[in-house]
Motif scaffolding. Sequence first.
Motif, short mmCIF file in Angstrom:
data_model
loop_
_atom_site.label_atom_id
_atom_site.label_comp_id
_atom_site.label_asym_id
_atom_site.label_seq_id
_atom_site.Cartn_x
_atom_site.Cartn_y
_atom_site.Cartn_z
N TYR A 81 -24.33 -3.61 -4.58
CA TYR A 81 -25.03 -3.78 -5.85
C TYR A 81 -25.53 -5.20 -5.96
O TYR A 81 -24.89 -6.15 -5.52
N GLN B 242 -22.12 -1.63 -11.24
CA GLN B 242 -21.97 -3.05 -11.54
C GLN B 242 -22.44 -3.25 -12.97
O GLN B 242 -23.54 -2.83 -13.33
N SER C 10 -17.66 -5.21 -10.99
CA SER C 10 -17.99 -3.90 -10.43
C SER C 10 -16.75 -3.02 -10.41
O SER C 10 -15.61 -3.51 -10.36
#
Lengths: 113, 117
Positions: free
Chosen positions: A49, A68, A74
């Motif tokens: 991410y 995220q 995350s």
Amino acid sequence: DSGVTQTPKHLITATGQRVTLRCSPRSGDLSVYWYQQSLDQGLQFLIHYYNGEERAKGNILERFSAQQFPDLHSELNLSSLELGDSALYFCASSTYPGNSPLHFGNGTRLTVT
Amino acid sequence: AQTVTQSQPEMSVQEAETVTLSCTYDTSESDYYLFWYKQPPSRQMILVIRQEAYKQQNATENRFSVNFQKAAKSFSLKISDSQLGDAAMYFCAYRALPTGTASKLTFGTGTRLQVTL
């Protein structure tokens, strides 16, 4: 200390259950990566991410998902757990440009019984 | 897809001696980055050394140095004056030049290094 925080350190759960692993990247890092390391194996890339958006997927099972959040932490969600999901799950973060190394958290050890 | 190969599952070295760990990789890219990570029994992943492919000079970090052979796609790690604390699993990793955002690391399968007295 890498500056990447992963919680919990250890997790023991039963087959069929669902768990959530959490990662806080280093201050200023926008990229978060998740890796899986099974016993005595190398690290397998799961997902990446960047600033809240999914950028790349590796061999991530459909039972697994991640996101995220706006504060850049995350979460990796693992559902319908199987014995084979037992592993060490690492989160890593990095800055741009790409020659900056990935900084790894200490991992979450998941045991599925 | 890029692949990283570490052909030595285990290596052993005596304390104070020198050891070289091998790594080869496959890529069609001309610019990329290479790394060595160390994983001690604590299972932490610790960066040992990094190399940019456009640099001809081999990277060095104290007792750790690399032999980067771009044409041969080889990236070996040399540990000099080995210490007991060097005992660990060592992973070679490749990272492509990012396009837009940073890209992932691709790891080899690792070499377990034992250090003996």
